[in-house]
Scaffold this motif. Structure first.
Motif, PDB file in Angstrom:
ATOM      1  N   GLU A 198       7.412   3.608   5.832  1.00 17.66           N
ATOM      2  CA  GLU A 198       6.998   2.221   6.008  1.00 17.66           C
ATOM      3  C   GLU A 198       6.572   1.949   7.453  1.00 17.66           C
ATOM      4  O   GLU A 198       5.622   1.209   7.703  1.00 17.66           O
ATOM      5  CB  GLU A 198       8.134   1.280   5.598  1.00 17.66           C
ATOM      6  CG  GLU A 198       7.750  -0.175   5.510  1.00 17.66           C
ATOM      7  CD  GLU A 198       6.838  -0.511   4.344  1.00 17.66           C
ATOM      8  OE1 GLU A 198       6.521  -1.705   4.199  1.00 17.66           O
ATOM      9  OE2 GLU A 198       6.437   0.401   3.583  1.00 17.66           O
ATOM     10  N   VAL A 199       7.272   2.546   8.408  1.00 15.96           N
ATOM     11  CA  VAL A 199       6.850   2.424   9.807  1.00 15.96           C
ATOM     12  C   VAL A 199       5.480   3.067   9.994  1.00 15.96           C
ATOM     13  O   VAL A 199       4.589   2.494  10.636  1.00 15.96           O
ATOM     14  CB  VAL A 199       7.895   3.071  10.739  1.00 15.96           C
ATOM     15  CG1 VAL A 199       7.342   3.223  12.158  1.00 15.96           C
ATOM     16  CG2 VAL A 199       9.167   2.223  10.770  1.00 15.96           C
ATOM     17  N   ALA A 202       3.926  -5.319   6.842  1.00 17.49           N
ATOM     18  CA  ALA A 202       3.014  -4.725   5.864  1.00 17.49           C
ATOM     19  C   ALA A 202       3.111  -5.421   4.514  1.00 17.49           C
ATOM     20  O   ALA A 202       2.153  -5.398   3.738  1.00 17.49           O
ATOM     21  CB  ALA A 202       3.310  -3.229   5.720  1.00 17.49           C
ATOM     22  N   PHE A 203       4.262  -6.041   4.211  1.00 17.57           N
ATOM     23  CA  PHE A 203       4.391  -6.721   2.923  1.00 17.57           C
ATOM     24  C   PHE A 203       3.850  -8.142   2.949  1.00 17.57           C
ATOM     25  O   PHE A 203       3.957  -8.877   1.960  1.00 17.57           O
ATOM     26  CB  PHE A 203       5.839  -6.692   2.408  1.00 17.57           C
ATOM     27  CG  PHE A 203       6.875  -7.203   3.368  1.00 17.57           C
ATOM     28  CD1 PHE A 203       7.168  -8.544   3.448  1.00 17.57           C
ATOM     29  CD2 PHE A 203       7.587  -6.318   4.172  1.00 17.57           C
ATOM     30  CE1 PHE A 203       8.145  -9.018   4.316  1.00 17.57           C
ATOM     31  CE2 PHE A 203       8.560  -6.770   5.041  1.00 17.57           C
ATOM     32  CZ  PHE A 203       8.837  -8.129   5.117  1.00 17.57           C
ATOM     33  N   TYR A 204       3.209  -8.561   4.053  1.00 20.99           N
ATOM     34  CA  TYR A 204       2.508  -9.841   4.098  1.00 20.99           C
ATOM     35  C   TYR A 204       1.097  -9.643   3.535  1.00 20.99           C
ATOM     36  O   TYR A 204       0.125  -9.465   4.277  1.00 20.99           O
ATOM     37  CB  TYR A 204       2.397 -10.360   5.538  1.00 20.99           C
ATOM     38  CG  TYR A 204       3.681 -10.847   6.168  1.00 20.99           C
ATOM     39  CD1 TYR A 204       4.849 -11.035   5.444  1.00 20.99           C
ATOM     40  CD2 TYR A 204       3.708 -11.142   7.529  1.00 20.99           C
ATOM     41  CE1 TYR A 204       6.008 -11.486   6.051  1.00 20.99           C
ATOM     42  CE2 TYR A 204       4.870 -11.596   8.146  1.00 20.99           C
ATOM     43  CZ  TYR A 204       6.018 -11.763   7.397  1.00 20.99           C
ATOM     44  OH  TYR A 204       7.162 -12.211   8.006  1.00 20.99           O
ATOM     45  N   LYS A 209       8.176  -5.882  10.521  1.00 21.90           N
ATOM     46  CA  LYS A 209       9.451  -5.781   9.824  1.00 21.90           C
ATOM     47  C   LYS A 209       9.361  -4.725   8.731  1.00 21.90           C
ATOM     48  O   LYS A 209       8.318  -4.596   8.079  1.00 21.90           O
ATOM     49  CB  LYS A 209       9.817  -7.126   9.188  1.00 21.90           C
ATOM     50  CG  LYS A 209      10.229  -8.178  10.184  1.00 21.90           C
ATOM     51  CD  LYS A 209      10.278  -9.557   9.566  1.00 21.90           C
ATOM     52  CE  LYS A 209       8.892 -10.101   9.268  1.00 21.90           C
ATOM     53  NZ  LYS A 209       8.059 -10.289  10.465  1.00 21.90           N
ATOM     54  N   VAL A 210      10.441  -3.991   8.531  1.00 25.33           N
ATOM     55  CA  VAL A 210      10.529  -3.037   7.431  1.00 25.33           C
ATOM     56  C   VAL A 210      11.869  -3.233   6.740  1.00 25.33           C
ATOM     57  O   VAL A 210      12.799  -3.794   7.308  1.00 25.33           O
ATOM     58  CB  VAL A 210      10.397  -1.573   7.922  1.00 25.33           C
ATOM     59  CG1 VAL A 210       9.049  -1.337   8.577  1.00 25.33           C
ATOM     60  CG2 VAL A 210      11.532  -1.203   8.880  1.00 25.33           C
ATOM     61  N   GLY A 211      11.942  -2.758   5.515  1.00 25.79           N
ATOM     62  CA  GLY A 211      13.175  -2.876   4.742  1.00 25.79           C
ATOM     63  C   GLY A 211      12.928  -3.385   3.344  1.00 25.79           C
ATOM     64  O   GLY A 211      13.333  -2.749   2.369  1.00 25.79           O
ATOM     65  N   LEU A 243       7.816  -3.599  18.511  1.00 18.31           N
ATOM     66  CA  LEU A 243       9.099  -4.099  18.039  1.00 18.31           C
ATOM     67  C   LEU A 243       9.132  -3.981  16.525  1.00 18.31           C
ATOM     68  O   LEU A 243       8.221  -4.459  15.845  1.00 18.31           O
ATOM     69  CB  LEU A 243       9.293  -5.564  18.454  1.00 18.31           C
ATOM     70  CG  LEU A 243      10.503  -6.316  17.897  1.00 18.31           C
ATOM     71  CD1 LEU A 243      11.803  -5.680  18.344  1.00 18.31           C
ATOM     72  CD2 LEU A 243      10.454  -7.794  18.315  1.00 18.31           C
ATOM     73  N   VAL A 244      10.161  -3.337  16.005  1.00 16.91           N
ATOM     74  CA  VAL A 244      10.334  -3.210  14.559  1.00 16.91           C
ATOM     75  C   VAL A 244      11.690  -3.794  14.179  1.00 16.91           C
ATOM     76  O   VAL A 244      12.728  -3.361  14.689  1.00 16.91           O
ATOM     77  CB  VAL A 244      10.241  -1.745  14.093  1.00 16.91           C
ATOM     78  CG1 VAL A 244      10.560  -1.646  12.596  1.00 16.91           C
ATOM     79  CG2 VAL A 244       8.854  -1.183  14.368  1.00 16.91           C
ATOM     80  N   TYR A 245      11.663  -4.783  13.289  1.00 16.27           N
ATOM     81  CA  TYR A 245      12.880  -5.370  12.752  1.00 16.27           C
ATOM     82  C   TYR A 245      13.264  -4.652  11.462  1.00 16.27           C
ATOM     83  O   TYR A 245      12.405  -4.373  10.618  1.00 16.27           O
ATOM     84  CB  TYR A 245      12.664  -6.838  12.382  1.00 16.27           C
ATOM     85  CG  TYR A 245      12.416  -7.795  13.500  1.00 16.27           C
ATOM     86  CD1 TYR A 245      13.469  -8.441  14.152  1.00 16.27           C
ATOM     87  CD2 TYR A 245      11.114  -8.116  13.890  1.00 16.27           C
ATOM     88  CE1 TYR A 245      13.235  -9.369  15.156  1.00 16.27           C
ATOM     89  CE2 TYR A 245      10.862  -9.042  14.889  1.00 16.27           C
ATOM     90  CZ  TYR A 245      11.934  -9.667  15.521  1.00 16.27           C
ATOM     91  OH  TYR A 245      11.706 -10.580  16.513  1.00 16.27           O
TER      92      TYR A 245
END
Length: 289
Positions: free
Chosen positions: A116-117, A63-65, A92-94, A131-133
């Protein structure tokens, strides 16, 4: 050029999601180079559709892309929804990216990871994420802080069915071990390319455990490496340096998943063509030297 992605082989992600080892990374869809102008939206959509036409069944996003009003998740949904049944989307999250930040500058606390997910689910138009990193640490070398509290949040979302498999990105061996004590880890995404194999010990851990290893910056990061070995191999095969870098990853280990990204149709064809490039034992030995 006719690409043959299947020739690059397949991997059972998490033991039950069969994906081609040559995939696609969405980071460069909004902009092609760091600090550069926005890409053309219609061309970005065409790149995604062409990638799937050529056999890509694994897309890596976050999402941050987003840059200049273009967001990778929105582009993926606009181009590909309703999604093919076999398409695996990883995110990816974090990292925390505040309004006005060009790039993530901090970390989301554990309490905000569910949100965020859910954001990724909304943006992609999915009822679950394949798949979530969890990506801890800064944007440079992996940090050493504990990740258990945040990874446990994702494990809970996996138990709820919102997430199918879990991964970790930009992590140390200790952080991977900590995550594996909490829930199965299906994939690791660390920085690695054949000219920068500093994460070889992590790759060995993944091989032993049957964990996928999906390098970010598989083409070197912010520019193709000027490497004499790569140039010589490319000349022997009548290939390009990016193709040798990608084929080298696939030849290096059966658990590696290549996820090159681009906003250019021509570069897409070039990158995916690497799946059919067969390096010799001599080539691989040269890359290891």
């Amino acid at each position: 050029m006719t690409t043959k992605i299947a020739e690059g082989g397949h991997f059972e992600l998490g033991g039950d999601l069969r994906v081609a080892r040559m995939g696609f990374g969405a980071m460069r869809l909004p902009v092609s180079r760091r600090g550069g102008p926005p890409n053309d939206r219609d061309i970005a959509l065409a790149v995604l559709r062409r990638a799937v036409e050529l056999g890509v069944d694994h897309i890596d996003t976050a999402a941050f892309y987003h840059q200049h009003g273009l967001a990778a998740n929105e582009l993926i949904r606009a181009a590909l929804s309703p999604y093919p049944d076999d398409l695996v989307i990883a995110t990816k999250v974090g990292p925390h990216r505040a309004p006005g930040d060009q790039y993530p500058t901090g970390q989301l606390p554990a309490a905000e990871l569910r949100g965020e997910v859910e954001r990724n689910l909304r943006e992609l138009g999915r009822d679950h994420l394949d798949l979530v990193y969890l990506r801890p640490g800064g944007m440079e070398d992996p940090g050493g802080e504990p990740i258990g509290e945040r990874f446990a949040v994702l494990a809970g979302l996996r138990d709820e069915g919102l997430v199918r498999h879990l991964g970790v990105s930009h992590v140390s061996a200790a952080q991977l071990a900590e995550a594996r004590e909490i829930a199965p880890v299906a994939a690791v995404q660390n920085r690695f390319d054949v000219t920068r194999p500093q994460d070889a010990r992590m790759l060995a851990v993944c091989e032993e455990a049957g964990i996928a290893y999906a390098p970010y910056f598989p083409l070197g990061g912010f520019g193709i490496p000027d490497d004499a070995r790569v140039k010589a191999i490319a000349a022997r095969h009548g290939a390009t340096a990016p193709q040798v870098l990608l084929a080298g990853l696939l030849a290096l280990s059966p658990v590696i998943l290549a996820i090159p990204g681009t906003g250019s149709p021509a570069h897409l064809e070039e990158n995916l063509g690497a799946a059919a490039l067969r390096l010799t034992a001599e080539d691989v030995a040269d890359l290891r030297s």
